[in-house]
Write a protein that holds these residues in place. Structure first.
Motif, PDB file in Angstrom:
ATOM      1  N   MET A 189       0.841  -1.202   0.000  1.00  0.00           N
ATOM      2  CA  MET A 189       0.000   0.000   0.000  1.00  0.00           C
ATOM      3  C   MET A 189       0.877   1.253   0.000  1.00  0.00           C
ATOM      4  O   MET A 189       1.786   1.390   0.804  1.00  0.00           O
ATOM      5  CB  MET A 189      -0.904   0.030   1.239  1.00  0.00           C
ATOM      6  CG  MET A 189      -1.835   1.233   1.275  1.00  0.00           C
ATOM      7  SD  MET A 189      -2.940   1.210   2.708  1.00  0.00           S
ATOM      8  CE  MET A 189      -1.814   1.568   4.040  1.00  0.00           C
ATOM      9  N   MET A 190       0.596   2.165  -0.928  1.00  0.00           N
ATOM     10  CA  MET A 190       1.300   3.444  -0.975  1.00  0.00           C
ATOM     11  C   MET A 190       0.505   4.490  -0.195  1.00  0.00           C
ATOM     12  O   MET A 190      -0.692   4.334   0.018  1.00  0.00           O
ATOM     13  CB  MET A 190       1.458   3.900  -2.424  1.00  0.00           C
ATOM     14  CG  MET A 190       2.257   2.968  -3.307  1.00  0.00           C
ATOM     15  SD  MET A 190       2.361   3.616  -4.992  1.00  0.00           S
ATOM     16  CE  MET A 190       0.652   3.471  -5.550  1.00  0.00           C
ATOM     17  N   GLU A 191       1.195   5.538   0.212  1.00  0.00           N
ATOM     18  CA  GLU A 191       0.501   6.670   0.820  1.00  0.00           C
ATOM     19  C   GLU A 191       0.184   7.694  -0.260  1.00  0.00           C
ATOM     20  O   GLU A 191       0.911   7.826  -1.242  1.00  0.00           O
ATOM     21  CB  GLU A 191       1.371   7.311   1.907  1.00  0.00           C
ATOM     22  CG  GLU A 191       1.480   6.478   3.164  1.00  0.00           C
ATOM     23  CD  GLU A 191       2.157   7.238   4.288  1.00  0.00           C
ATOM     24  OE1 GLU A 191       2.479   8.429   4.078  1.00  0.00           O
ATOM     25  OE2 GLU A 191       2.360   6.651   5.347  1.00  0.00           O
ATOM     26  N   VAL A 192      -0.914   8.411  -0.064  1.00  0.00           N
ATOM     27  CA  VAL A 192      -1.251   9.488  -0.992  1.00  0.00           C
ATOM     28  C   VAL A 192      -0.218  10.594  -0.816  1.00  0.00           C
ATOM     29  O   VAL A 192      -0.008  11.092   0.288  1.00  0.00           O
ATOM     30  CB  VAL A 192      -2.666  10.034  -0.718  1.00  0.00           C
ATOM     31  CG1 VAL A 192      -3.012  11.104  -1.731  1.00  0.00           C
ATOM     32  CG2 VAL A 192      -3.696   8.913  -0.754  1.00  0.00           C
ATOM     33  N   ALA A 225      -9.220   8.642   6.273  1.00  0.00           N
ATOM     34  CA  ALA A 225      -8.581   8.154   7.504  1.00  0.00           C
ATOM     35  C   ALA A 225      -9.541   7.288   8.319  1.00  0.00           C
ATOM     36  O   ALA A 225      -9.148   6.243   8.866  1.00  0.00           O
ATOM     37  CB  ALA A 225      -8.099   9.340   8.336  1.00  0.00           C
ATOM     38  N   THR A 226     -10.802   7.696   8.385  1.00  0.00           N
ATOM     39  CA  THR A 226     -11.800   6.928   9.144  1.00  0.00           C
ATOM     40  C   THR A 226     -12.057   5.564   8.491  1.00  0.00           C
ATOM     41  O   THR A 226     -12.132   4.541   9.174  1.00  0.00           O
ATOM     42  CB  THR A 226     -13.117   7.711   9.248  1.00  0.00           C
ATOM     43  OG1 THR A 226     -12.870   8.957   9.906  1.00  0.00           O
ATOM     44  CG2 THR A 226     -14.164   6.933  10.034  1.00  0.00           C
ATOM     45  N   ALA A 227     -12.176   5.550   7.163  1.00  0.00           N
ATOM     46  CA  ALA A 227     -12.424   4.294   6.456  1.00  0.00           C
ATOM     47  C   ALA A 227     -11.267   3.316   6.652  1.00  0.00           C
ATOM     48  O   ALA A 227     -11.487   2.119   6.859  1.00  0.00           O
ATOM     49  CB  ALA A 227     -12.636   4.569   4.970  1.00  0.00           C
ATOM     50  N   LEU A 228     -10.051   3.832   6.609  1.00  0.00           N
ATOM     51  CA  LEU A 228      -8.882   2.978   6.801  1.00  0.00           C
ATOM     52  C   LEU A 228      -8.810   2.479   8.241  1.00  0.00           C
ATOM     53  O   LEU A 228      -8.494   1.306   8.491  1.00  0.00           O
ATOM     54  CB  LEU A 228      -7.607   3.741   6.436  1.00  0.00           C
ATOM     55  CG  LEU A 228      -7.438   4.048   4.939  1.00  0.00           C
ATOM     56  CD1 LEU A 228      -6.264   4.996   4.719  1.00  0.00           C
ATOM     57  CD2 LEU A 228      -7.244   2.766   4.149  1.00  0.00           C
ATOM     58  N   THR A 248      -4.187   4.380  -4.067  1.00  0.00           N
ATOM     59  CA  THR A 248      -2.897   4.539  -3.392  1.00  0.00           C
ATOM     60  C   THR A 248      -2.958   4.149  -1.922  1.00  0.00           C
ATOM     61  O   THR A 248      -1.921   3.898  -1.310  1.00  0.00           O
ATOM     62  CB  THR A 248      -2.394   5.986  -3.514  1.00  0.00           C
ATOM     63  OG1 THR A 248      -3.387   6.885  -3.019  1.00  0.00           O
ATOM     64  CG2 THR A 248      -2.088   6.344  -4.960  1.00  0.00           C
ATOM     65  N   SER A 249      -4.163   4.069  -1.366  1.00  0.00           N
ATOM     66  CA  SER A 249      -4.319   3.696   0.042  1.00  0.00           C
ATOM     67  C   SER A 249      -4.652   2.220   0.221  1.00  0.00           C
ATOM     68  O   SER A 249      -4.799   1.741   1.354  1.00  0.00           O
ATOM     69  CB  SER A 249      -5.419   4.550   0.695  1.00  0.00           C
ATOM     70  OG  SER A 249      -5.095   5.919   0.635  1.00  0.00           O
TER      71      SER A 249
END
Length: 300
Positions: free
Chosen positions: A1-4, A53-56, A83-84
């Motif tokens: 997983m990449m960060e945005v 952030a909440t979904a992750l 990207t997430s």
């Protein structure tokens, strides 16, 4: 997983130097949120970041959202989810066309599963949501408290933001405007430029997003600069966009920022904004709407 990878450090406050400002003894700067990312452009990131952030954190299987064929929000969600490392679902307003728009092709390329819903059914989002399991939903345009929370951070990127007398932004769902109102100083007037014709329900939508303590802020929504309706772009607007690019190197779009910038100019010339004011216009980013134009219509 990449960060945005969002480049907030690229945001600048661009001064506008033109004769119609000098003759009215008015200062105008544009907050260039559009520079932070080519896809998750401008206010899209600010409105999206807390939902994402909440979904992750909830380990949701998918993020679902809503929009049209040239929605900046749709393609931004698709890219952010890719990207997430989370699946994305796009509920698209209208029947599926034989040829997808460039925006939807990009969203599909980023892994978003597109579901087309006729305009009547599209109005009842709660029924639509029932067809998808383990999905974290974001309303169209990021409307809601998490969207406002992110948008409230925007003014922090304007140098000496407390010095502005007027802050102007385009208004679609009202989410960004509510965030600006939340974070503005009490002496500042916030002016929203509605991009839809006769969308007077915006007043209540913005009000519903505000805390009680913000109800006394000076803000208003202008409804006379839609150029015929949502995404309508007569030749006068296209000419204005090209002139703005030639003189200011400022790219705008047919849906939001061109109309906001045009409205800013007119309000200054007509003294709706008083002489001697110090004005900030928020460039909310997102040029997807321009992709609906024939090639070479715009100079940028």
């Amino acid at each position: 997983m990449m960060e945005v990878s969002i480049h907030l450090e690229k945001i600048i406050t661009q001064p506008i130097e033109v004769n119609w400002l000098h003759s009215n003894n008015t200062k105008l700067n544009v907050l260039r949120l559009d520079l932070i990312h080519p896809v998750i452009s401008g206010n899209k990131w600010f409105k999206l970041k807390y939902y994402l952030a909440t979904a992750l954190a909830n380990k949701s299987a998918s993020i679902g959202t809503f929009g049209g064929a040239y929605s900046n929000h749709i393609v931004a969600v698709a890219y952010a989810c890719k990207t997430s490392g989370i699946n994305s679902i796009g509920i698209i307003r209208g029947e599926e066309p034989s040829v997808l728009s460039d925006t939807l092709l990009d969203a599909k390329h980023y892994g978003m599963k597109l579901h087309f819903v006729n305009r009547a059914a599209y109005r009842d989002t709660e029924i639509i949501k029932q067809h998808f399991e383990d999905t974290y939903w974001i309303e169209e345009g990021g409307y809601g408290t998490e969207g406002v929370k992110g948008a409230a951070e925007i003014l922090a990127f304007a140098k000496n933001s407390q010095n502005y007398s007027h802050i102007i932004c385009a208004v679609g769902t009202g989410t960004m405007m509510a965030g600006i109102i939340q974070s503005a100083q009490s002496h500042q007037t916030i002016i929203g430029i509605s991009t839809m014709k006769g969308n007077f329900a915006l007043h209540e939508k913005v009000k519903n997003l505000l805390d009680d303590k913000n109800q006394n802020n000076k803000y208003k929504i202008m409804h006379e600069y839609h150029f015929g309706g949502y995404a309508k772009h007569p030749s006068q607007l296209l000419q204005f966009m090209n002139e703005t690019w030639q003189h200011q190197q400022l790219p705008t779009d047919i849906v939001y920022t061109a109309k906001a910038f045009y409205a800013t100019k007119q309000m200054i010339l007509e003294n709706t904004i008083p002489k001697g004011s110090n004005v900030l216009m928020i460039h909310s980013g997102g040029l997807q709407g321009n992709r609906s134009l024939p090639d070479n219509t715009l100079l940028f």
